[in-house]
Design a protein around this motif. Structure first.
Motif, PDB file in Angstrom:
ATOM      1  N   PHE A 160       0.865  -1.187   0.000  1.00 45.93           N
ATOM      2  CA  PHE A 160       0.000   0.000   0.000  1.00 45.93           C
ATOM      3  C   PHE A 160       0.900   1.235   0.000  1.00 45.93           C
ATOM      4  CE2 PHE A 160      -3.026   2.752   2.638  1.00 45.93           C
ATOM      5  CZ  PHE A 160      -3.812   3.087   1.538  1.00 45.93           C
ATOM      6  N   ILE A 161       1.203   1.757  -1.172  1.00 45.21           N
ATOM      7  CA  ILE A 161       2.207   2.803  -1.334  1.00 45.21           C
ATOM      8  C   ILE A 161       1.921   4.050  -0.501  1.00 45.21           C
ATOM      9  CG2 ILE A 161       3.265   4.379  -3.002  1.00 45.21           C
ATOM     10  CD1 ILE A 161       3.182   2.164  -5.046  1.00 45.21           C
ATOM     11  N   PRO A 162       0.663   4.518  -0.378  1.00 40.69           N
ATOM     12  CA  PRO A 162       0.436   5.727   0.426  1.00 40.69           C
ATOM     13  C   PRO A 162       0.915   5.606   1.867  1.00 40.69           C
ATOM     14  CG  PRO A 162      -1.467   5.303  -0.952  1.00 40.69           C
ATOM     15  CD  PRO A 162      -0.561   4.109  -1.090  1.00 40.69           C
ATOM     16  N   ALA A 163       0.991   4.394   2.401  1.00 43.22           N
ATOM     17  CA  ALA A 163       1.473   4.211   3.768  1.00 43.22           C
ATOM     18  C   ALA A 163       2.975   4.467   3.883  1.00 43.22           C
ATOM     19  CB  ALA A 163       1.150   2.803   4.270  1.00 43.22           C
ATOM     20  N   PHE A 164       3.684   4.493   2.773  1.00 47.60           N
ATOM     21  CA  PHE A 164       5.126   4.748   2.784  1.00 47.60           C
ATOM     22  C   PHE A 164       5.455   6.227   2.588  1.00 47.60           C
ATOM     23  CE2 PHE A 164       4.787   0.274   1.787  1.00 47.60           C
ATOM     24  CZ  PHE A 164       5.877  -0.296   2.433  1.00 47.60           C
ATOM     25  N   ILE A 165       4.425   7.055   2.380  1.00 48.50           N
ATOM     26  CA  ILE A 165       4.656   8.450   2.021  1.00 48.50           C
ATOM     27  C   ILE A 165       4.363   9.367   3.205  1.00 48.50           C
ATOM     28  CG2 ILE A 165       3.962  10.325   0.483  1.00 48.50           C
ATOM     29  CD1 ILE A 165       3.264   8.188  -1.605  1.00 48.50           C
ATOM     30  N   ARG A 166       5.377  10.113   3.608  1.00 42.11           N
ATOM     31  CA  ARG A 166       5.236  11.048   4.719  1.00 42.11           C
ATOM     32  C   ARG A 166       4.185  12.110   4.380  1.00 42.11           C
ATOM     33  NH1 ARG A 166       8.428  11.241   8.838  1.00 42.11           N
ATOM     34  NH2 ARG A 166      10.001  10.015   7.718  1.00 42.11           N
ATOM     35  N   GLY A 167       3.386  12.469   5.372  1.00 36.99           N
ATOM     36  CA  GLY A 167       2.319  13.440   5.182  1.00 36.99           C
ATOM     37  C   GLY A 167       0.940  12.805   5.130  1.00 36.99           C
ATOM     38  N   ASN A 168       0.887  11.499   4.846  1.00 31.39           N
ATOM     39  CA  ASN A 168      -0.373  10.771   4.882  1.00 31.39           C
ATOM     40  C   ASN A 168      -0.623  10.257   6.301  1.00 31.39           C
ATOM     41  OD1 ASN A 168      -0.797  11.138   2.126  1.00 31.39           O
ATOM     42  ND2 ASN A 168       0.333   9.263   1.613  1.00 31.39           N
ATOM     43  N   LYS A 169      -1.888   9.979   6.616  1.00 30.27           N
ATOM     44  CA  LYS A 169      -2.224   9.528   7.957  1.00 30.27           C
ATOM     45  C   LYS A 169      -3.301   8.455   7.878  1.00 30.27           C
ATOM     46  CE  LYS A 169      -3.526  11.261  12.560  1.00 30.27           C
ATOM     47  NZ  LYS A 169      -3.854  12.486  13.354  1.00 30.27           N
ATOM     48  N   PHE A 170      -3.064   7.336   8.566  1.00 27.95           N
ATOM     49  CA  PHE A 170      -4.016   6.231   8.554  1.00 27.95           C
ATOM     50  C   PHE A 170      -4.314   5.769   9.978  1.00 27.95           C
ATOM     51  CE2 PHE A 170      -1.796   6.143   4.490  1.00 27.95           C
ATOM     52  CZ  PHE A 170      -2.879   6.205   3.621  1.00 27.95           C
ATOM     53  N   HIS A 171      -5.591   5.754  10.304  1.00 30.69           N
ATOM     54  CA  HIS A 171      -6.065   5.254  11.591  1.00 30.69           C
ATOM     55  C   HIS A 171      -6.454   3.795  11.368  1.00 30.69           C
ATOM     56  CE1 HIS A 171      -6.346   9.508  12.790  1.00 30.69           C
ATOM     57  NE2 HIS A 171      -6.871   9.686  11.588  1.00 30.69           N
ATOM     58  N   ILE A 172      -5.780   2.879  12.022  1.00 28.80           N
ATOM     59  CA  ILE A 172      -5.941   1.455  11.739  1.00 28.80           C
ATOM     60  C   ILE A 172      -6.634   0.775  12.914  1.00 28.80           C
ATOM     61  CG2 ILE A 172      -4.721  -0.691  11.206  1.00 28.80           C
ATOM     62  CD1 ILE A 172      -2.499   1.082   9.967  1.00 28.80           C
ATOM     63  N   TYR A 173      -7.699   0.029  12.600  1.00 27.37           N
ATOM     64  CA  TYR A 173      -8.527  -0.592  13.624  1.00 27.37           C
ATOM     65  C   TYR A 173      -8.603  -2.101  13.424  1.00 27.37           C
ATOM     66  CZ  TYR A 173     -10.301   4.170  14.387  1.00 27.37           C
ATOM     67  OH  TYR A 173     -10.410   5.513  14.656  1.00 27.37           O
ATOM     68  N   GLY A 174      -8.563  -2.828  14.537  1.00 28.22           N
ATOM     69  CA  GLY A 174      -8.736  -4.272  14.487  1.00 28.22           C
ATOM     70  C   GLY A 174      -8.876  -4.820  15.890  1.00 28.22           C
ATOM     71  N   ALA A 175      -9.549  -5.952  16.019  1.00 34.71           N
ATOM     72  CA  ALA A 175      -9.719  -6.578  17.330  1.00 34.71           C
ATOM     73  C   ALA A 175      -8.462  -7.346  17.711  1.00 34.71           C
ATOM     74  CB  ALA A 175     -10.917  -7.522  17.304  1.00 34.71           C
ATOM     75  N   VAL A 176      -8.226  -7.485  19.003  1.00 35.72           N
ATOM     76  CA  VAL A 176      -7.121  -8.302  19.490  1.00 35.72           C
ATOM     77  C   VAL A 176      -7.430  -9.764  19.178  1.00 35.72           C
ATOM     78  CG1 VAL A 176      -5.840  -9.026  21.538  1.00 35.72           C
ATOM     79  CG2 VAL A 176      -6.556  -6.639  21.291  1.00 35.72           C
ATOM     80  N   ALA A 177      -6.456 -10.492  18.652  1.00 31.47           N
ATOM     81  CA  ALA A 177      -6.643 -11.894  18.275  1.00 31.47           C
ATOM     82  C   ALA A 177      -6.818 -12.776  19.507  1.00 31.47           C
ATOM     83  CB  ALA A 177      -5.446 -12.365  17.456  1.00 31.47           C
ATOM     84  N   PRO A 178      -7.379 -13.974  19.344  1.00 29.51           N
ATOM     85  CA  PRO A 178      -7.536 -14.882  20.480  1.00 29.51           C
ATOM     86  C   PRO A 178      -6.235 -15.173  21.224  1.00 29.51           C
ATOM     87  CG  PRO A 178      -8.832 -15.647  18.622  1.00 29.51           C
ATOM     88  CD  PRO A 178      -8.009 -14.507  18.117  1.00 29.51           C
ATOM     89  N   ASN A 179      -5.099 -15.101  20.527  1.00 33.35           N
ATOM     90  CA  ASN A 179      -3.808 -15.346  21.191  1.00 33.35           C
ATOM     91  C   ASN A 179      -3.226 -14.093  21.835  1.00 33.35           C
ATOM     92  OD1 ASN A 179      -2.905 -13.855  19.026  1.00 33.35           O
ATOM     93  ND2 ASN A 179      -1.414 -15.360  18.305  1.00 33.35           N
TER      94      ASN A 179
END
Length: 295
Positions: free
Chosen positions: A86-105
């Motif tokens: 995901f190239i935009p994640a490598f570019i400074r100035g972009n911002k991503f709020h990432i959500y996910g549940a904690v895994a069973p482990n």
């Protein structure tokens, strides 16, 4: 004329399940694994990071800088393998709020995305990404507030667990429900709650009933549902439009054409997800852009 801030649109960048399957037999529906983008008022929400996320990233390069919220249902390979590309994640100035549940482990979403990019699996670590990455562990069942958007969450029936999402904005709602398996003749109350009266429901219908119940090669316990169960759910929840999603990699274009006809005969306001397709929920609930449309 409406501005982009007045709209609620759904864009499909990857619609396959299990494994990417590009080739001459999957051209019309696409071979990339799950990635669905919702542009909701001022917010950009992305659901899952399958190989379709790489395609979305290419599209976003002309829209820098980008801020978006990225929600993961779970971290089986087909839902995360696009993230390192995901190239935009490598570019400074972009911002991503990432959500996910904690895994069973006990592993957090940050740990799992980090681990798939460690040697010897990948040449560069997650820490190379130049964008601001804001990781959030969600408590399944809670409702998240993203600007003026409310995102509801619920448990799904899938090996290793998965999360379903419902996006609410103004008087509109869209549900993203994959990967999940139905419970025999009983409809899952978690799914019914997410889907109730929604304008659009994107639902995992990897199999047909015949495949699911086959005496020798049946799929019970594999964590996926059928289009027939999708129709039952849509009718029970009074869904306005049903989108069949997470296509089996063995289902070629001709198979999906026939399935689409069967689904539409059973539930008239339905369609099969195609890579590149856009569905507009607000302000025009009936507008659908063709699969080849530029989004």
């Amino acid at each position: 004329m409406s501005s982009m801030n007045d709209k609620f649109t759904v864009h499909f960048w990857g619609v396959r399940g299990s494994i990417a399957c590009p080739g001459p037999e999957t051209v019309r529906y696409g071979g990339n694994t799950p990635c669905v983008e919702m542009r909701v008022g001022r917010e950009r929400l992305i659901f899952d990071g399958g190989t379709g996320l790489r395609v979305l990233g290419q599209n976003l390069l002309s829209q820098m800088p980008v801020e978006a919220s990225l929600f993961f249902t779970h971290t089986h390979w087909d839902h995360i393998q696009g993230f390192p590309f995901f190239i935009p994640a490598f570019i400074r100035g972009n911002k991503f709020h990432i959500y996910g549940a904690v895994a069973p482990n006990g592993a957090t979403i940050e740990q799992r995305l980090n681990d798939q990019m460690l040697h010897p699996n990948f040449p560069v670590p997650l820490q190379i990404m130049g964008a601001q990455l804001d990781f959030n562990d969600i408590e399944v069942g809670e409702t998240l507030k993203i600007g003026e958007v409310r995102v509801e969450t619920a448990h799904l029936n899938h090996p290793g667990e998965a999360v379903g999402y419902r996006v609410n904005w103004q008087d509109y709602a869209a549900a993203y429900i994959t990967d999940t398996e139905h419970y025999g003749d009983r409809l899952d109350p978690n799914i019914l709650k997410l889907a109730q009266d929604a304008d659009v429901v994107i639902y995992d219908a990897t199999y047909t009933d015949d495949e699911y119940h086959h005496p020798k090669t049946g799929k019970k316990g594999w964590g996926h549902s059928t289009w027939q169960e999708a129709v039952k759910m849509a009718k029970a929840a009074k869904v306005k439009r049903l989108v069949i999603f997470h296509h089996d990699p063995l289902h070629n274009d001709e198979f999906l054409d026939r399935m689409g006809e069967d689904v539409k005969a059973a539930f008239s306001n339905s369609l099969l997800a195609r890579e590149g397709m856009s569905v507009e929920i607000a302000p025009s609930p009936r507008a659908i852009m063709p699969a080849h449309a530029k989004v």
